[in-house]
Design a protein around this motif. Structure first.
Motif, PDB file in Angstrom:
ATOM      1  N   TRP A  25       0.848  -1.203   0.000  1.00 62.13           N
ATOM      2  CA  TRP A  25       0.000   0.000   0.000  1.00 62.13           C
ATOM      3  C   TRP A  25       0.876   1.243   0.000  1.00 62.13           C
ATOM      4  O   TRP A  25       1.040   1.893  -1.009  1.00 62.13           O
ATOM      5  CB  TRP A  25      -0.938  -0.033   1.202  1.00 62.13           C
ATOM      6  N   ALA A  26       1.447   1.572   1.122  1.00 59.53           N
ATOM      7  CA  ALA A  26       2.291   2.762   1.233  1.00 59.53           C
ATOM      8  C   ALA A  26       3.770   2.367   1.160  1.00 59.53           C
ATOM      9  O   ALA A  26       4.124   1.211   1.366  1.00 59.53           O
ATOM     10  CB  ALA A  26       2.017   3.477   2.555  1.00 59.53           C
ATOM     11  N   THR A  27       4.603   3.346   0.882  1.00 53.95           N
ATOM     12  CA  THR A  27       6.042   3.091   0.859  1.00 53.95           C
ATOM     13  C   THR A  27       6.730   3.676   2.087  1.00 53.95           C
ATOM     14  O   THR A  27       7.944   3.653   2.189  1.00 53.95           O
ATOM     15  CB  THR A  27       6.681   3.672  -0.413  1.00 53.95           C
ATOM     16  N   GLY A  28       5.936   4.197   3.019  1.00 50.69           N
ATOM     17  CA  GLY A  28       6.452   4.766   4.253  1.00 50.69           C
ATOM     18  C   GLY A  28       5.355   4.782   5.300  1.00 50.69           C
ATOM     19  O   GLY A  28       4.247   4.297   5.065  1.00 50.69           O
ATOM     20  N   ASP A  52     -11.319   5.903  -4.566  1.00 49.72           N
ATOM     21  CA  ASP A  52     -12.664   5.506  -4.981  1.00 49.72           C
ATOM     22  C   ASP A  52     -13.643   5.603  -3.816  1.00 49.72           C
ATOM     23  O   ASP A  52     -13.260   5.728  -2.665  1.00 49.72           O
ATOM     24  CB  ASP A  52     -12.666   4.071  -5.517  1.00 49.72           C
ATOM     25  N   VAL A  53     -14.927   5.487  -4.155  1.00 51.70           N
ATOM     26  CA  VAL A  53     -15.988   5.557  -3.153  1.00 51.70           C
ATOM     27  C   VAL A  53     -15.827   4.461  -2.098  1.00 51.70           C
ATOM     28  O   VAL A  53     -16.016   4.684  -0.916  1.00 51.70           O
ATOM     29  CB  VAL A  53     -17.365   5.444  -3.831  1.00 51.70           C
ATOM     30  N   LEU A  54     -15.449   3.271  -2.525  1.00 47.14           N
ATOM     31  CA  LEU A  54     -15.279   2.149  -1.598  1.00 47.14           C
ATOM     32  C   LEU A  54     -13.814   1.962  -1.237  1.00 47.14           C
ATOM     33  O   LEU A  54     -13.350   0.870  -1.006  1.00 47.14           O
ATOM     34  CB  LEU A  54     -15.848   0.858  -2.210  1.00 47.14           C
ATOM     35  N   GLU A  55     -13.068   3.050  -1.197  1.00 45.56           N
ATOM     36  CA  GLU A  55     -11.660   2.934  -0.804  1.00 45.56           C
ATOM     37  C   GLU A  55     -11.599   2.286   0.574  1.00 45.56           C
ATOM     38  O   GLU A  55     -12.336   2.663   1.486  1.00 45.56           O
ATOM     39  CB  GLU A  55     -10.988   4.290  -0.761  1.00 45.56           C
ATOM     40  N   PRO A  56     -10.726   1.303   0.744  1.00 48.12           N
ATOM     41  CA  PRO A  56     -10.654   0.634   2.041  1.00 48.12           C
ATOM     42  C   PRO A  56     -10.073   1.544   3.113  1.00 48.12           C
ATOM     43  O   PRO A  56      -9.272   2.427   2.822  1.00 48.12           O
ATOM     44  CB  PRO A  56      -9.726  -0.551   1.774  1.00 48.12           C
ATOM     45  N   THR A  57     -10.502   1.312   4.333  1.00 45.75           N
ATOM     46  CA  THR A  57      -9.859   1.946   5.474  1.00 45.75           C
ATOM     47  C   THR A  57      -8.650   1.087   5.804  1.00 45.75           C
ATOM     48  O   THR A  57      -8.763  -0.134   5.913  1.00 45.75           O
ATOM     49  CB  THR A  57     -10.815   1.985   6.684  1.00 45.75           C
ATOM     50  N   VAL A  58      -7.500   1.715   5.929  1.00 49.33           N
ATOM     51  CA  VAL A  58      -6.278   0.982   6.251  1.00 49.33           C
ATOM     52  C   VAL A  58      -6.079   1.067   7.762  1.00 49.33           C
ATOM     53  O   VAL A  58      -5.796   2.124   8.308  1.00 49.33           O
ATOM     54  CB  VAL A  58      -5.059   1.554   5.495  1.00 49.33           C
ATOM     55  N   ILE A  59      -6.274  -0.063   8.427  1.00 50.17           N
ATOM     56  CA  ILE A  59      -6.160  -0.131   9.885  1.00 50.17           C
ATOM     57  C   ILE A  59      -4.706  -0.148  10.313  1.00 50.17           C
ATOM     58  O   ILE A  59      -4.317   0.475  11.291  1.00 50.17           O
ATOM     59  CB  ILE A  59      -6.882  -1.397  10.419  1.00 50.17           C
ATOM     60  N   LYS A  60      -3.905  -0.877   9.548  1.00 49.79           N
ATOM     61  CA  LYS A  60      -2.488  -1.034   9.880  1.00 49.79           C
ATOM     62  C   LYS A  60      -1.727  -1.257   8.587  1.00 49.79           C
ATOM     63  O   LYS A  60      -2.195  -1.980   7.708  1.00 49.79           O
ATOM     64  CB  LYS A  60      -2.320  -2.242  10.810  1.00 49.79           C
ATOM     65  N   ASP A  61      -0.571  -0.620   8.445  1.00 48.16           N
ATOM     66  CA  ASP A  61       0.273  -0.862   7.275  1.00 48.16           C
ATOM     67  C   ASP A  61       1.731  -0.820   7.695  1.00 48.16           C
ATOM     68  O   ASP A  61       2.314   0.240   7.832  1.00 48.16           O
ATOM     69  CB  ASP A  61       0.005   0.168   6.182  1.00 48.16           C
ATOM     70  N   ASP A  62       2.276  -1.999   7.909  1.00 46.48           N
ATOM     71  CA  ASP A  62       3.690  -2.121   8.239  1.00 46.48           C
ATOM     72  C   ASP A  62       4.473  -2.812   7.129  1.00 46.48           C
ATOM     73  O   ASP A  62       5.652  -3.096   7.278  1.00 46.48           O
ATOM     74  CB  ASP A  62       3.878  -2.932   9.535  1.00 46.48           C
ATOM     75  N   CYS A  63       3.825  -3.111   6.010  1.00 42.95           N
ATOM     76  CA  CYS A  63       4.483  -3.859   4.933  1.00 42.95           C
ATOM     77  C   CYS A  63       5.631  -3.092   4.277  1.00 42.95           C
ATOM     78  O   CYS A  63       6.483  -3.692   3.643  1.00 42.95           O
ATOM     79  CB  CYS A  63       3.466  -4.288   3.881  1.00 42.95           C
ATOM     80  N   TRP A  64       5.646  -1.796   4.418  1.00 42.19           N
ATOM     81  CA  TRP A  64       6.731  -1.011   3.834  1.00 42.19           C
ATOM     82  C   TRP A  64       8.056  -1.246   4.560  1.00 42.19           C
ATOM     83  O   TRP A  64       9.121  -0.921   4.029  1.00 42.19           O
ATOM     84  CB  TRP A  64       6.368   0.474   3.833  1.00 42.19           C
ATOM     85  N   ILE A  65       8.006  -1.814   5.751  1.00 41.33           N
ATOM     86  CA  ILE A  65       9.226  -2.062   6.533  1.00 41.33           C
ATOM     87  C   ILE A  65       9.943  -3.279   5.952  1.00 41.33           C
ATOM     88  O   ILE A  65       9.385  -4.365   5.879  1.00 41.33           O
ATOM     89  CB  ILE A  65       8.895  -2.296   8.016  1.00 41.33           C
ATOM     90  N   LYS A  66      11.171  -3.084   5.543  1.00 43.07           N
ATOM     91  CA  LYS A  66      11.979  -4.169   4.971  1.00 43.07           C
ATOM     92  C   LYS A  66      13.091  -4.522   5.947  1.00 43.07           C
ATOM     93  O   LYS A  66      14.218  -4.037   5.836  1.00 43.07           O
ATOM     94  CB  LYS A  66      12.552  -3.748   3.623  1.00 43.07           C
ATOM     95  N   ASP A  67      12.742  -5.380   6.919  1.00 44.55           N
ATOM     96  CA  ASP A  67      13.709  -5.742   7.946  1.00 44.55           C
ATOM     97  C   ASP A  67      13.878  -7.252   8.116  1.00 44.55           C
ATOM     98  O   ASP A  67      14.444  -7.719   9.088  1.00 44.55           O
ATOM     99  CB  ASP A  67      13.323  -5.106   9.285  1.00 44.55           C
ATOM    100  N   GLY A  68      13.364  -8.028   7.169  1.00 41.20           N
ATOM    101  CA  GLY A  68      13.483  -9.473   7.250  1.00 41.20           C
ATOM    102  C   GLY A  68      12.460 -10.143   8.147  1.00 41.20           C
ATOM    103  O   GLY A  68      12.535 -11.346   8.373  1.00 41.20           O
TER     104      GLY A  68
END
Length: 112
Positions: A25-28, A52-68
Motif C-alpha cells: 500500500w504505502a512506501t512509508g 474511490d468511493v469504496l476505498e478501504p480503510t487501512v487499519i495497519k500498514d507495516d508492509c513497507w518495513i523491509k527488515d526481514g
C-alpha cells in the motif's frame, strides 16, 4: 448471494496482506497509497483503487518495513451498497523478488 444483497442495507469485509520485505500500500509510515498500491475488484465487477468511493480503510500498514520480518497491511471495506462485496480479486500485487513474500487472508463479509 443475490438474496443476501437484496436483504441487506450495508456490508463489511476485512482483508489482510501478510508480507515479508515488500510494500503493498504505502512506501512509508504515512499510510498514503503509493503509485504501486494494490487495487481490488468488487463483486459487482467494479475496480476499487485509492480515492474511490469504496476505498478501504487501512487499519495497519507495516508492509513497507523491509527488515526481514513478517508484517501486515489490514484493510476494512465498509459500504452502504452491499452489491459491492465480497472482494473477488486483488490486483497489482508486488512481484516476488528474492527475499520477499506475501499471502492474503480474506475475511468473510458481514451483511447487515
Amino acid at each position: 448471494m443475490n438474496f443476501l444483497h437484496l436483504l441487506s442495507s450495508s456490508a463489511t469485509q476485512h482483508l489482510t496482506v501478510h508480507c515479508l520485505n515488500t510494500p503493498v500500500w504505502a512506501t512509508g509510515p504515512s499510510l498514503q497509497p503509493s503509485d504501486r498500491a494494490v487495487s481490488f475488484k468488487a463483486w459487482s465487477g467494479d475496480r476499487i483503487q485509492a480515492g474511490d468511493v469504496l476505498e478501504p480503510t487501512v487499519i495497519k500498514d507495516d508492509c513497507w518495513i523491509k527488515d526481514g520480518h513478517w508484517h501486515q497491511t489490514q484493510f476494512v471495506f465498509q459500504t452502504q451498497d452491499p452489491n459491492l462485496l465480497p472482494i473477488v480479486d486483488v490486483d497489482n500485487l508486488p512481484s516476488a523478488d528474492p527475499g520477499s513474500r506475501f499471502h492474503l487472508e480474506v475475511g468473510p463479509v458481514c451483511f447487515l
